[in-house]
Design an enzyme around this catalytic site. Sequence first.
Site, PDB file in Angstrom:
ATOM      1  N   TYR A 146      37.234  35.190  55.206  1.00 15.54           N
ATOM      2  CA  TYR A 146      38.223  34.428  55.986  1.00 15.54           C
ATOM      3  C   TYR A 146      39.480  35.266  56.159  1.00 15.54           C
ATOM      4  CZ  TYR A 146      35.031  30.610  55.450  1.00 15.54           C
ATOM      5  OH  TYR A 146      33.890  29.847  55.526  1.00 15.54           O
ATOM      6  N   SER A 147      39.982  35.324  57.387  1.00 18.30           N
ATOM      7  CA  SER A 147      41.237  36.039  57.647  1.00 18.30           C
ATOM      8  C   SER A 147      42.373  35.276  56.971  1.00 18.30           C
ATOM      9  CB  SER A 147      41.545  36.070  59.145  1.00 18.30           C
ATOM     10  OG  SER A 147      40.448  36.530  59.885  1.00 18.30           O
ATOM     11  N   CYS A 323      41.337  38.735  67.794  1.00 19.56           N
ATOM     12  CA  CYS A 323      40.621  38.093  66.676  1.00 19.56           C
ATOM     13  C   CYS A 323      40.035  36.755  67.101  1.00 19.56           C
ATOM     14  CB  CYS A 323      41.577  37.891  65.503  1.00 19.56           C
ATOM     15  SG  CYS A 323      40.731  37.347  64.009  1.00 19.56           S
ATOM     16  N   GLU A 363      38.885  42.279  65.555  1.00 14.22           N
ATOM     17  CA  GLU A 363      38.084  41.653  64.510  1.00 14.22           C
ATOM     18  C   GLU A 363      37.489  40.382  65.093  1.00 14.22           C
ATOM     19  OE1 GLU A 363      38.943  42.503  60.193  1.00 14.22           O
ATOM     20  OE2 GLU A 363      39.563  40.418  60.350  1.00 14.22           O
ATOM     21  N   TYR A 365      33.576  38.197  65.775  1.00 12.76           N
ATOM     22  CA  TYR A 365      32.190  38.181  65.321  1.00 12.76           C
ATOM     23  C   TYR A 365      31.425  37.030  65.964  1.00 12.76           C
ATOM     24  CZ  TYR A 365      31.608  34.137  62.363  1.00 12.76           C
ATOM     25  OH  TYR A 365      31.443  32.859  61.934  1.00 12.76           O
TER      26      TYR A 365
HETATM   27  C1  LIG Z   1      36.242  39.169  58.997  1.00  8.24           C
HETATM   28  C2  LIG Z   1      35.947  37.700  59.187  1.00  8.24           C
HETATM   29  C3  LIG Z   1      36.989  36.800  59.174  1.00  8.24           C
HETATM   30  C4  LIG Z   1      36.731  35.453  59.365  1.00  8.24           C
HETATM   31  N1  LIG Z   1      37.777  34.591  59.376  1.00  8.24           N
HETATM   32  C5  LIG Z   1      37.580  33.290  59.575  1.00  8.24           C
HETATM   33  C6  LIG Z   1      38.686  32.394  59.613  1.00  8.24           C
HETATM   34  O1  LIG Z   1      39.845  32.789  59.486  1.00  8.24           O
HETATM   35  N2  LIG Z   1      38.421  31.090  59.803  1.00  8.24           N
HETATM   36  C7  LIG Z   1      37.145  30.618  59.978  1.00  8.24           C
HETATM   37  O2  LIG Z   1      36.965  29.403  60.124  1.00  8.24           O
HETATM   38  N3  LIG Z   1      36.095  31.465  59.955  1.00  8.24           N
HETATM   39  C8  LIG Z   1      36.278  32.778  59.741  1.00  8.24           C
HETATM   40  N4  LIG Z   1      35.209  33.634  59.699  1.00  8.24           N
HETATM   41  C9  LIG Z   1      33.857  33.070  59.724  1.00  8.24           C
HETATM   42  C10 LIG Z   1      33.401  32.674  58.267  1.00  8.24           C
HETATM   43  O3  LIG Z   1      33.195  33.854  57.506  1.00  8.24           O
HETATM   44  C11 LIG Z   1      32.102  31.888  58.202  1.00  8.24           C
HETATM   45  O4  LIG Z   1      31.114  32.623  58.877  1.00  8.24           O
HETATM   46  C12 LIG Z   1      32.183  30.515  58.816  1.00  8.24           C
HETATM   47  O5  LIG Z   1      33.131  29.715  58.122  1.00  8.24           O
HETATM   48  C13 LIG Z   1      30.815  29.812  58.691  1.00  8.24           C
HETATM   49  O6  LIG Z   1      30.413  29.826  57.370  1.00  8.24           O
HETATM   50  P1  LIG Z   1      29.636  28.594  56.689  1.00  8.24           P
HETATM   51  O7  LIG Z   1      29.307  28.959  55.294  1.00  8.24           O
HETATM   52  O8  LIG Z   1      30.378  27.328  56.909  1.00  8.24           O
HETATM   53  O9  LIG Z   1      28.333  28.519  57.544  1.00  8.24           O
HETATM   54  P2  LIG Z   1      26.853  28.976  57.077  1.00  8.24           P
HETATM   55  O10 LIG Z   1      26.293  28.003  56.132  1.00  8.24           O
HETATM   56  O11 LIG Z   1      26.937  30.407  56.657  1.00  8.24           O
HETATM   57  O12 LIG Z   1      26.113  28.854  58.433  1.00  8.24           O
HETATM   58  C14 LIG Z   1      26.363  29.760  59.445  1.00  8.24           C
HETATM   59  C15 LIG Z   1      25.050  30.025  60.132  1.00  8.24           C
HETATM   60  O13 LIG Z   1      24.653  28.854  60.809  1.00  8.24           O
HETATM   61  C16 LIG Z   1      23.995  29.195  61.990  1.00  8.24           C
HETATM   62  N5  LIG Z   1      24.697  28.567  63.115  1.00  8.24           N
HETATM   63  C17 LIG Z   1      26.033  28.472  63.297  1.00  8.24           C
HETATM   64  N6  LIG Z   1      26.329  27.817  64.424  1.00  8.24           N
HETATM   65  C18 LIG Z   1      25.124  27.488  64.974  1.00  8.24           C
HETATM   66  C19 LIG Z   1      24.757  26.813  66.159  1.00  8.24           C
HETATM   67  N7  LIG Z   1      25.692  26.326  66.990  1.00  8.24           N
HETATM   68  N8  LIG Z   1      23.442  26.664  66.408  1.00  8.24           N
HETATM   69  C20 LIG Z   1      22.501  27.149  65.559  1.00  8.24           C
HETATM   70  N9  LIG Z   1      22.799  27.807  64.417  1.00  8.24           N
HETATM   71  C21 LIG Z   1      24.092  27.981  64.145  1.00  8.24           C
HETATM   72  C22 LIG Z   1      24.021  30.695  62.123  1.00  8.24           C
HETATM   73  O14 LIG Z   1      22.805  31.181  61.620  1.00  8.24           O
HETATM   74  C23 LIG Z   1      25.143  31.100  61.200  1.00  8.24           C
HETATM   75  O15 LIG Z   1      24.963  32.372  60.659  1.00  8.24           O
HETATM   76  C24 LIG Z   1      35.421  34.993  59.545  1.00  8.24           C
HETATM   77  C25 LIG Z   1      34.378  35.913  59.561  1.00  8.24           C
HETATM   78  C26 LIG Z   1      34.627  37.245  59.395  1.00  8.24           C
HETATM   79  C27 LIG Z   1      33.485  38.209  59.424  1.00  8.24           C
HETATM   80  N1  LIG Z   2      38.030  37.958  61.967  1.00  8.73           N
HETATM   81  C1  LIG Z   2      37.065  37.252  62.464  1.00  8.73           C
HETATM   82  O1  LIG Z   2      36.036  37.760  62.756  1.00  8.73           O
HETATM   83  C2  LIG Z   2      37.300  35.819  62.638  1.00  8.73           C
HETATM   84  C3  LIG Z   2      38.502  35.267  62.232  1.00  8.73           C
HETATM   85  C4  LIG Z   2      38.709  33.938  62.454  1.00  8.73           C
HETATM   86  C5  LIG Z   2      37.699  33.185  63.040  1.00  8.73           C
HETATM   87  N2  LIG Z   2      36.556  33.751  63.381  1.00  8.73           N
HETATM   88  C6  LIG Z   2      35.495  32.984  64.063  1.00  8.73           C
HETATM   89  O2  LIG Z   2      35.919  32.836  65.394  1.00  8.73           O
HETATM   90  C7  LIG Z   2      35.435  31.632  65.910  1.00  8.73           C
HETATM   91  C8  LIG Z   2      36.593  30.804  66.482  1.00  8.73           C
HETATM   92  O3  LIG Z   2      36.062  29.624  66.759  1.00  8.73           O
HETATM   93  P1  LIG Z   2      36.830  28.272  66.735  1.00  8.73           P
HETATM   94  O4  LIG Z   2      35.728  27.281  66.630  1.00  8.73           O
HETATM   95  O5  LIG Z   2      37.923  28.288  65.778  1.00  8.73           O
HETATM   96  O6  LIG Z   2      37.420  28.277  68.173  1.00  8.73           O
HETATM   97  P2  LIG Z   2      37.602  27.083  69.157  1.00  8.73           P
HETATM   98  O7  LIG Z   2      38.595  26.163  68.611  1.00  8.73           O
HETATM   99  O8  LIG Z   2      36.304  26.557  69.608  1.00  8.73           O
HETATM  100  O9  LIG Z   2      38.287  27.889  70.350  1.00  8.73           O
HETATM  101  C9  LIG Z   2      37.650  28.936  70.958  1.00  8.73           C
HETATM  102  C10 LIG Z   2      38.189  29.029  72.371  1.00  8.73           C
HETATM  103  O10 LIG Z   2      37.646  30.184  72.971  1.00  8.73           O
HETATM  104  C11 LIG Z   2      36.987  29.771  74.170  1.00  8.73           C
HETATM  105  N3  LIG Z   2      35.888  30.689  74.486  1.00  8.73           N
HETATM  106  C12 LIG Z   2      34.551  30.462  74.401  1.00  8.73           C
HETATM  107  N4  LIG Z   2      33.872  31.526  74.866  1.00  8.73           N
HETATM  108  C13 LIG Z   2      34.802  32.433  75.224  1.00  8.73           C
HETATM  109  C14 LIG Z   2      34.727  33.723  75.811  1.00  8.73           C
HETATM  110  N5  LIG Z   2      33.570  34.312  76.067  1.00  8.73           N
HETATM  111  N6  LIG Z   2      35.872  34.376  76.065  1.00  8.73           N
HETATM  112  C15 LIG Z   2      37.067  33.808  75.797  1.00  8.73           C
HETATM  113  N7  LIG Z   2      37.212  32.586  75.287  1.00  8.73           N
HETATM  114  C16 LIG Z   2      36.088  31.908  74.991  1.00  8.73           C
HETATM  115  C17 LIG Z   2      36.553  28.359  73.915  1.00  8.73           C
HETATM  116  O11 LIG Z   2      36.317  27.697  75.143  1.00  8.73           O
HETATM  117  P3  LIG Z   2      35.175  26.599  75.382  1.00  8.73           P
HETATM  118  O12 LIG Z   2      34.737  26.108  74.046  1.00  8.73           O
HETATM  119  O13 LIG Z   2      35.849  25.551  76.207  1.00  8.73           O
HETATM  120  O14 LIG Z   2      34.103  27.325  76.142  1.00  8.73           O
HETATM  121  C18 LIG Z   2      37.784  27.835  73.212  1.00  8.73           C
HETATM  122  O15 LIG Z   2      38.805  27.549  74.133  1.00  8.73           O
HETATM  123  C19 LIG Z   2      34.724  30.935  64.763  1.00  8.73           C
HETATM  124  O16 LIG Z   2      33.360  31.195  64.915  1.00  8.73           O
HETATM  125  C20 LIG Z   2      35.292  31.597  63.529  1.00  8.73           C
HETATM  126  O17 LIG Z   2      34.417  31.536  62.419  1.00  8.73           O
HETATM  127  C21 LIG Z   2      36.339  35.061  63.206  1.00  8.73           C
END
Ligand SMILES: Cc1cc2nc3c(=O)[nH]c(=O)nc-3n(C[C@H](O)[C@H](O)[C@H](O)COP(=O)(O)OP(=O)(O)OC[C@H]3O[C@@H](n4cnc5c(N)ncnc54)[C@H](O)[C@@H]3O)c2cc1C
Ligand SMILES: NC(=O)c1ccc[n+]([C@@H]2O[C@H](COP(=O)([O-])OP(=O)(O)OC[C@H]3O[C@@H](n4cnc5c(N)ncnc54)[C@H](OP(=O)(O)O)[C@@H]3O)[C@@H](O)[C@H]2O)c1
Length: 365
Positions: A146-147, A323, A363, A365
Amino acid sequence: MASASAALTAAVSLPSSKSSPLPTRTSITSLERIGFSKTCLYYRNVSIRGRVVSIRAQVTTEAPAKVEKISKKNEEDVVVNKFKPKNPYTGRCLLNTKITGDDAPGETWHMVFSTEGEVPYREGQSIGVIPDGVDKNGKPHKLRLYSIASSALGDFGDSKTVSLCVKRLVYTNEQGEIVKGVCSNFLCDLKPGAEVKITGPVGKEMLMPKDPNATIIMLATGTGIAPFRSFLWKMFFEKHEDYKFNGLAWLFLGVPTSSSLLYKEEFEKMKEKAPNNFRLDFAVSREQTNEKGEKMYIQTRMAQYAEELWELLKKDNTYIYMCGLKGMEKGIDDIMVSLAAKDGIDWAEYKKQLKKGEQWNVEVY
Ligand SMILES: Cc1cc2nc3c(=O)[nH]c(=O)nc-3n(C[C@H](O)[C@H](O)[C@H](O)COP(=O)(O)OP(=O)(O)OC[C@H]3O[C@@H](n4cnc5c(N)ncnc54)[C@H](O)[C@@H]3O)c2cc1C
Ligand SMILES: NC(=O)c1ccc[n+]([C@@H]2O[C@H](COP(=O)([O-])OP(=O)(O)OC[C@H]3O[C@@H](n4cnc5c(N)ncnc54)[C@H](OP(=O)(O)O)[C@@H]3O)[C@@H](O)[C@H]2O)c1
């Protein structure tokens, strides 16, 4: 929202930072800047149709003192992996509050954990969380990253907490069953006082530039806002002896509905405090459209400032950070391709150079 605004009040009256002095520096840049009294000319070598040429942007603002670029990869005092999965730090949940409206599609929570200063992180890093319980094979769950959503001082300004912004993952699988993500649901359901196993901190990609006069363009979708809240608190809500932000911070945040806008009040407060140093643009995809009637994604909003963004990108002290959702990267690349093409520049090549200079940081994913 009440708890988040309580935390905000705490931070506005923070004492001076106790952050450590600047570490030994390593210059990373091959770019040149030639400064005149009030006008700066920024040069960047780019490849145009196979030929390397210099392009120039003129920026007519007060010329800031030149700050040597430091590679974040080589910063000596950035801690990584202090706590590993076999020996995690056990913190406690101090606060956990839903920050999306009841009618928002999905829930996002802001949470603060105690660290007693044992998890020394920087703005832009992440932590791992190991959820309680076991997986379907009876093994302990794996960590999720998590960030970090708080500045290094933490939401209470004492360097003893770390905050996250977590979206509760709930989806319907192919069999039509509702599945809850393991770690995100564990976190969103945490009650104050509960223990949480933390690993890290990790990550150097999203560290902030040291230059207090930099232009920092932040592109977030949903919870991708986390590292930028961390940056912005440091810039606008805190006092640091070695960092007084006087550049331009420009945040683009994309969310589905206005009820899912994250930390909106905090950002508006920052804008009130520093109207000349902070720009804020929202893209509310399910409520707004552009003049062509297209869905307002973050890249759609950015396209409205295309020329301005492109000019900023030519400066060697402009840093882009992205991000959130993976899909956003391609969308943003697409608008950059057409902007660069207008100047006869190959975006892929240009982006490579920006990445090398640590000016393009992603960042997703
Ligand atoms: C660097 C980094 C930073 C991140 N920062 C944040 C952050 O700040 N906040 C945040 O909320 N998350 C963040 N994430 C994402 C976070 O790490 C988790 O992946 C996320 O919270 C989901 O984990 P979980 O254990 O709840 O889900 P899990 O139990 O791990 O389930 C996730 C799995 O469910 C499946 N899945 C998910 N959606 C669907 C779908 N719609 N249909 C079918 N299958 C699906 C996929 O196989 C996926 O891999 C970050 C990820 C990375 C890599
Ligand atoms: N460092 C990391 O890697 C990191 C850090 C934090 C979070 N995450 C991940 O990032 C994701 C954020 O999701 P969220 O559920 O918090 O977001 P959210 O509230 O659903 O908002 C995402 C927004 O982006 C829009 N969007 C969808 N497809 C897009 C595209 N191709 N280009 C630009 N915008 C697009 C969505 O629009 P519509 O839904 O209306 O299409 C919505 O407005 C999560 O999966 C979280 O785990 C990753």
